[in-house]
Structure formats: C-alpha cells, structure tokens
Design a protein around this motif. Structure first.
Motif, PDB file in Angstrom:
ATOM      1  N   GLU A 181      44.598  23.331-139.310  1.00 58.28           N
ATOM      2  CA  GLU A 181      45.098  24.686-139.111  1.00 58.28           C
ATOM      3  C   GLU A 181      46.581  24.705-138.730  1.00 58.28           C
ATOM      4  OE1 GLU A 181      41.595  27.326-137.744  1.00 58.28           O
ATOM      5  OE2 GLU A 181      41.711  25.710-136.265  1.00 58.28           O
ATOM      6  N   THR A 182      47.239  25.813-139.107  1.00 57.04           N
ATOM      7  CA  THR A 182      48.648  26.068-138.760  1.00 57.04           C
ATOM      8  C   THR A 182      49.547  24.940-139.262  1.00 57.04           C
ATOM      9  OG1 THR A 182      47.634  26.827-136.685  1.00 57.04           O
ATOM     10  CG2 THR A 182      49.982  27.200-136.931  1.00 57.04           C
ATOM     11  N   THR A 183      49.269  24.438-140.441  1.00 53.09           N
ATOM     12  CA  THR A 183      50.025  23.318-141.022  1.00 53.09           C
ATOM     13  C   THR A 183      51.403  23.812-141.450  1.00 53.09           C
ATOM     14  OG1 THR A 183      47.918  22.464-141.849  1.00 53.09           O
ATOM     15  CG2 THR A 183      49.947  21.502-142.754  1.00 53.09           C
ATOM     16  N   PRO A 184      52.493  23.242-140.876  1.00 53.58           N
ATOM     17  CA  PRO A 184      53.810  23.822-141.131  1.00 53.58           C
ATOM     18  C   PRO A 184      54.654  23.108-142.171  1.00 53.58           C
ATOM     19  CG  PRO A 184      53.938  22.395-139.223  1.00 53.58           C
ATOM     20  CD  PRO A 184      52.530  22.291-139.757  1.00 53.58           C
ATOM     21  N   SER A 185      54.171  21.978-142.727  1.00 51.65           N
ATOM     22  CA  SER A 185      55.059  21.176-143.572  1.00 51.65           C
ATOM     23  C   SER A 185      54.316  20.467-144.689  1.00 51.65           C
ATOM     24  CB  SER A 185      55.782  20.116-142.721  1.00 51.65           C
ATOM     25  OG  SER A 185      54.877  19.097-142.318  1.00 51.65           O
ATOM     26  N   VAL A 186      55.066  20.101-145.715  1.00 51.04           N
ATOM     27  CA  VAL A 186      54.513  19.336-146.829  1.00 51.04           C
ATOM     28  C   VAL A 186      54.101  17.943-146.370  1.00 51.04           C
ATOM     29  CG1 VAL A 186      55.082  18.256-149.045  1.00 51.04           C
ATOM     30  CG2 VAL A 186      55.733  20.631-148.611  1.00 51.04           C
ATOM     31  N   GLU A 187      54.889  17.313-145.494  1.00 52.67           N
ATOM     32  CA  GLU A 187      54.566  15.958-145.041  1.00 52.67           C
ATOM     33  C   GLU A 187      53.231  15.928-144.304  1.00 52.67           C
ATOM     34  OE1 GLU A 187      56.338  13.075-145.927  1.00 52.67           O
ATOM     35  OE2 GLU A 187      57.030  14.672-147.253  1.00 52.67           O
ATOM     36  N   GLU A 188      52.967  16.924-143.475  1.00 53.20           N
ATOM     37  CA  GLU A 188      51.679  16.959-142.783  1.00 53.20           C
ATOM     38  C   GLU A 188      50.550  17.236-143.780  1.00 53.20           C
ATOM     39  OE1 GLU A 188      50.709  17.463-138.236  1.00 53.20           O
ATOM     40  OE2 GLU A 188      52.016  19.002-139.064  1.00 53.20           O
ATOM     41  N   THR A 189      50.830  18.019-144.793  1.00 53.33           N
ATOM     42  CA  THR A 189      49.846  18.253-145.853  1.00 53.33           C
ATOM     43  C   THR A 189      49.483  16.950-146.548  1.00 53.33           C
ATOM     44  OG1 THR A 189      50.828  20.438-146.221  1.00 53.33           O
ATOM     45  CG2 THR A 189      49.343  19.603-147.917  1.00 53.33           C
ATOM     46  N   ARG A 190      50.482  16.136-146.856  1.00 52.36           N
ATOM     47  CA  ARG A 190      50.210  14.835-147.489  1.00 52.36           C
ATOM     48  C   ARG A 190      49.305  13.979-146.602  1.00 52.36           C
ATOM     49  NH1 ARG A 190      53.778  14.422-151.753  1.00 52.36           N
ATOM     50  NH2 ARG A 190      55.780  15.529-151.487  1.00 52.36           N
ATOM     51  N   ALA A 191      49.583  13.958-145.313  1.00 53.83           N
ATOM     52  CA  ALA A 191      48.767  13.170-144.387  1.00 53.83           C
ATOM     53  C   ALA A 191      47.326  13.667-144.375  1.00 53.83           C
ATOM     54  CB  ALA A 191      49.368  13.238-142.984  1.00 53.83           C
ATOM     55  N   TYR A 192      47.142  14.992-144.327  1.00 52.68           N
ATOM     56  CA  TYR A 192      45.794  15.552-144.309  1.00 52.68           C
ATOM     57  C   TYR A 192      45.035  15.249-145.602  1.00 52.68           C
ATOM     58  CZ  TYR A 192      46.933  18.457-140.194  1.00 52.68           C
ATOM     59  OH  TYR A 192      47.274  18.926-138.945  1.00 52.68           O
ATOM     60  N   CYS A 193      45.709  15.363-146.728  1.00 48.92           N
ATOM     61  CA  CYS A 193      45.042  15.086-148.004  1.00 48.92           C
ATOM     62  C   CYS A 193      44.563  13.642-148.074  1.00 48.92           C
ATOM     63  CB  CYS A 193      45.976  15.402-149.165  1.00 48.92           C
ATOM     64  SG  CYS A 193      46.239  17.167-149.474  1.00 48.92           S
ATOM     65  N   ARG A 194      45.384  12.739-147.577  1.00 48.74           N
ATOM     66  CA  ARG A 194      44.993  11.328-147.568  1.00 48.74           C
ATOM     67  C   ARG A 194      43.815  11.097-146.628  1.00 48.74           C
ATOM     68  NH1 ARG A 194      48.559   6.452-145.020  1.00 48.74           N
ATOM     69  NH2 ARG A 194      47.069   4.741-145.397  1.00 48.74           N
ATOM     70  N   LEU A 195      43.829  11.729-145.452  1.00 50.46           N
ATOM     71  CA  LEU A 195      42.719  11.585-144.508  1.00 50.46           C
ATOM     72  C   LEU A 195      41.431  12.155-145.085  1.00 50.46           C
ATOM     73  CD1 LEU A 195      44.729  12.478-141.317  1.00 50.46           C
ATOM     74  CD2 LEU A 195      43.356  10.389-141.570  1.00 50.46           C
ATOM     75  N   ALA A 196      41.521  13.278-145.774  1.00 53.29           N
ATOM     76  CA  ALA A 196      40.340  13.863-146.408  1.00 53.29           C
ATOM     77  C   ALA A 196      39.778  12.929-147.464  1.00 53.29           C
ATOM     78  CB  ALA A 196      40.689  15.215-147.019  1.00 53.29           C
ATOM     79  N   ALA A 197      40.677  12.316-148.243  1.00 51.07           N
ATOM     80  CA  ALA A 197      40.244  11.404-149.297  1.00 51.07           C
ATOM     81  C   ALA A 197      39.572  10.166-148.718  1.00 51.07           C
ATOM     82  CB  ALA A 197      41.431  11.002-150.156  1.00 51.07           C
ATOM     83  N   VAL A 198      40.139   9.623-147.647  1.00 51.56           N
ATOM     84  CA  VAL A 198      39.594   8.408-147.035  1.00 51.56           C
ATOM     85  C   VAL A 198      38.246   8.676-146.375  1.00 51.56           C
ATOM     86  CG1 VAL A 198      39.960   6.723-145.177  1.00 51.56           C
ATOM     87  CG2 VAL A 198      41.831   7.286-146.730  1.00 51.56           C
ATOM     88  N   SER A 199      38.118   9.820-145.719  1.00 49.27           N
ATOM     89  CA  SER A 199      36.886  10.114-144.976  1.00 49.27           C
ATOM     90  C   SER A 199      35.778  10.689-145.854  1.00 49.27           C
ATOM     91  CB  SER A 199      37.181  11.109-143.852  1.00 49.27           C
ATOM     92  OG  SER A 199      37.571  12.369-144.375  1.00 49.27           O
ATOM     93  N   HIS A 200      36.139  11.188-147.048  1.00 51.82           N
ATOM     94  CA  HIS A 200      35.171  11.807-147.962  1.00 51.82           C
ATOM     95  C   HIS A 200      34.481  13.010-147.314  1.00 51.82           C
ATOM     96  CE1 HIS A 200      35.579   8.485-150.812  1.00 51.82           C
ATOM     97  NE2 HIS A 200      35.466   7.669-149.789  1.00 51.82           N
ATOM     98  N   ARG A 201      35.218  13.720-146.462  1.00 47.68           N
ATOM     99  CA  ARG A 201      34.650  14.887-145.791  1.00 47.68           C
ATOM    100  C   ARG A 201      35.277  16.163-146.328  1.00 47.68           C
ATOM    101  NH1 ARG A 201      31.269  16.652-142.986  1.00 47.68           N
ATOM    102  NH2 ARG A 201      31.625  16.471-140.747  1.00 47.68           N
TER     103      ARG A 201
END
Length: 323
Positions: A181-201
């Motif tokens: 939530e309240t994601t303010p930047s592209v860099e944080e978006t990249r981190a979240y996308c990678r975490l979602a991919a790794v966790s498969h959640r």
C-alpha cells in the motif's frame, strides 16, 4: 496460484474494501502518536484491532487489511523486540483479522457506538470477506512522511532486502492476499513484483500519486502499472491515500496499462503534515455512495477508503454496491 480478488469480483461483481484502520483505532481510544503508528496497537491493544476489523465488516467491507502497514523488524527492534517476537506479532496481526471475520460470519456482535451504522449480518449468499496482509512502503518505516514523496534514494535491490523478512512471514500466514500500500516509486514497485514472484503469493500493489498521472516521486504512473501487469502474481492494481479528486483520472491511467482489477481507496482529501504529525486542511466534500458509483462507471472493480475514512463511509459504499 489462486486469485482471490478476481474470484470475488467475478462472483459478486464488485469488492468493497475497508477504511482507515488507524483512524478507527484512534476512534476506539488508541494513542497512535508513535513511529509504529497502527502497529503500536499490536503490542498494546490487540483487542481494539479486532473490534476495528469487526466494525468495518459490519459496515459492509468485503476485505479487511491487517495492522502491519508500519510493522517491521527494524521498527519493533527499536522497542527491544527480537526477531522471534516480531514474527509472532506479524502472525498475530493476521490471526486477529481472521478471528474478527470468523466472529462476523458466526453472527456475534461487536461493540457498536451510536454514531455508526447498526451491526449487520452477512447475507447467506455473500462469500466470506477476504483478509489482506498490509505491507507499507519503506517510507512508512521511516515515519517521516516520505511515503508521500518516495524520496529515500534506495535501489530496487535494497528495497527488496528491506521488505523480504516481513514479506516471508506474512506470505506463510493464512491471509488471502498480500497488499502493498501507498507505493510511491517505480523502484519499490520493482521490489514488490520480485517478492510476489518469489513467494508465489497473490499480491495487490496500490500507489500513492501526486496527481492524476504521476507517482509520488514524479515517475509516470503507467510505468509502474505496466510492471504490475507483467507480473502474474500481482493480481490487482490500486491507488490509495490520494485525494478523492484524483481517483477518476488515475483509474483511466491504470486502465490504459492493465486489464487487471483496479482497486481505489482514497483518503478524506486532507493533507498529512509530517512535521506536526497530523492531518491538516479541509476534507474534500464527498458523497461516498455517489462517488463509489462514479468510480465503478470509470472502471474501478473495488472501492474503499484510507486515512480519515471510517465505517460510516464504507457503509455508504456498500449501499451503492447492493443497489
């Protein structure tokens, strides 16, 4: 991977989100003037969290977010809590939400003050509400208002490393979805996308924007949405804690870059004064039922509220959803 957001929307046509958990905790008497903000209640007032969840469910929310937005290993360490204690609190946050949902579905009644809608029962045909494990940005941990600017100068790799410990714990809970939530930047978006991919959640990513076309850090909103569109484990895209007047143009911008569900949950329109640690200025005049209907017509698949939005506003959104 199951997709609880799309499954719910395909069945019901629309998803009603909850409102500002911290706002309701303050209404219940919790003192959140603290770097931990709503996460402070995980230590001092867990029953208040359960009650706040119940009030949003009784108002008609189809999804409640846990009290983990500002809960981090680093933040709790500053209070003398070790990793094991922090892990327990993160898990407890999800258990509190699940327990509130179970009580709601079981028909017990939470305390209900006179100025809120009367406690309601879930219709027999209504599917069980979802529980979203909330994940706030790095700026939330800093507690200096930088989630509204994204101005903390970290790379996607550094942000990944910061978020990973909390993410790993929450990904192993029974939460239906992770909510960034309240994601303010592209860099944080990249981190979240990678975490979602790794966790498969299944994960949703919701953004903080400075206007109808740009993230809080000034990057194009559509750039961040396109990153989410490309990651299969990101199942919905949203905007939150923005002025309600920005919602319609942001829906249009998001829809140009994604076919995934769009969730919108603005604040009241007031502005956060990071130095004074309080909301300032007037709220945006808003008929929440009418606005929810408008945002649905513009392409939103789910509507709720963020800071300064309580159960009464969620009840108005629910009333529109069942018309």
């Amino acid at each position: 991977m199951t997709d609880p957001i799309r499954d719910f929307i395909e069945r019901e046509g629309f998803l009603v989100l909850d409102g500002g958990l911290a706002t309701e905790l303050e209404a219940l008497g919790c003192d959140l003037d603290d770097p931990l903000w709503s996460a402070r209640a995980l230590i001092e007032a867990p029953e208040a969290i359960r009650t706040a969840h119940r009030r949003f469910l009784e108002a008609g929310a189809d999804c409640i977010a846990t009290a983990t937005y500002q809960a981090t290993f680093e933040g709790f360490a500053s209070r003398g809590l070790d990793a094991a204690a922090t892990t327990r609190l993160l898990r407890d946050s999800v258990d509190l939400a699940i327990s509130a949902r179970a009580d709601f579905l079981g028909g017990s009644v939470a305390p209900d003050p006179d100025d809120l809608p009367p406690a309601g029962q879930p219709p027999a045909s209504r599917p069980p509400p979802l529980v979203a494990a909330s994940i706030g940005p790095y700026g939330a941990y800093l507690a200096d208002g930088s989630e509204y600017t994204g101005d903390y100068g970290l790379s996607a790799a550094e942000l990944y490393d910061f978020h990973a410990p909390r993410w790993e714990v929450l990904a192993e809970t029974e939460a239906d979805v992770l909510a960034c939530e309240t994601t303010p930047s592209v860099e944080e978006t990249r981190a979240y996308c990678r975490l979602a991919a790794v966790s498969h959640r299944p994960t949703w990513i919701s953004f903080q924007c400075r206007d109808g076309a740009r993230l809080a850090d000034g990057a194009p909103f559509e750039t961040a949405v396109a990153l989410c569109e490309a990651e299969p484990h990101v199942v919905a895209i949203g905007v939150n804690c923005v002025d309600p007047r920005l919602v319609a143009p942001l829906i249009h911008a998001a829809r140009r870059a994604t076919g995934k569900p769009i969730l919108v949950y603005p604040n009241s329109g007031e502005e956060w004064d990071a130095e004074a640690k309080r909301w300032t200025g007037p709220a945006t005049p808003l008929d929440w039922a009418r606005s929810a209907a408008e945002w649905r017509r513009e392409g939103a698949d789910g509507v709720g509220g963020c800071c300064r939005v309580g159960p009464a506003e969620i009840a108005a959104i629910r009333a529109d959803a069942v018309r």
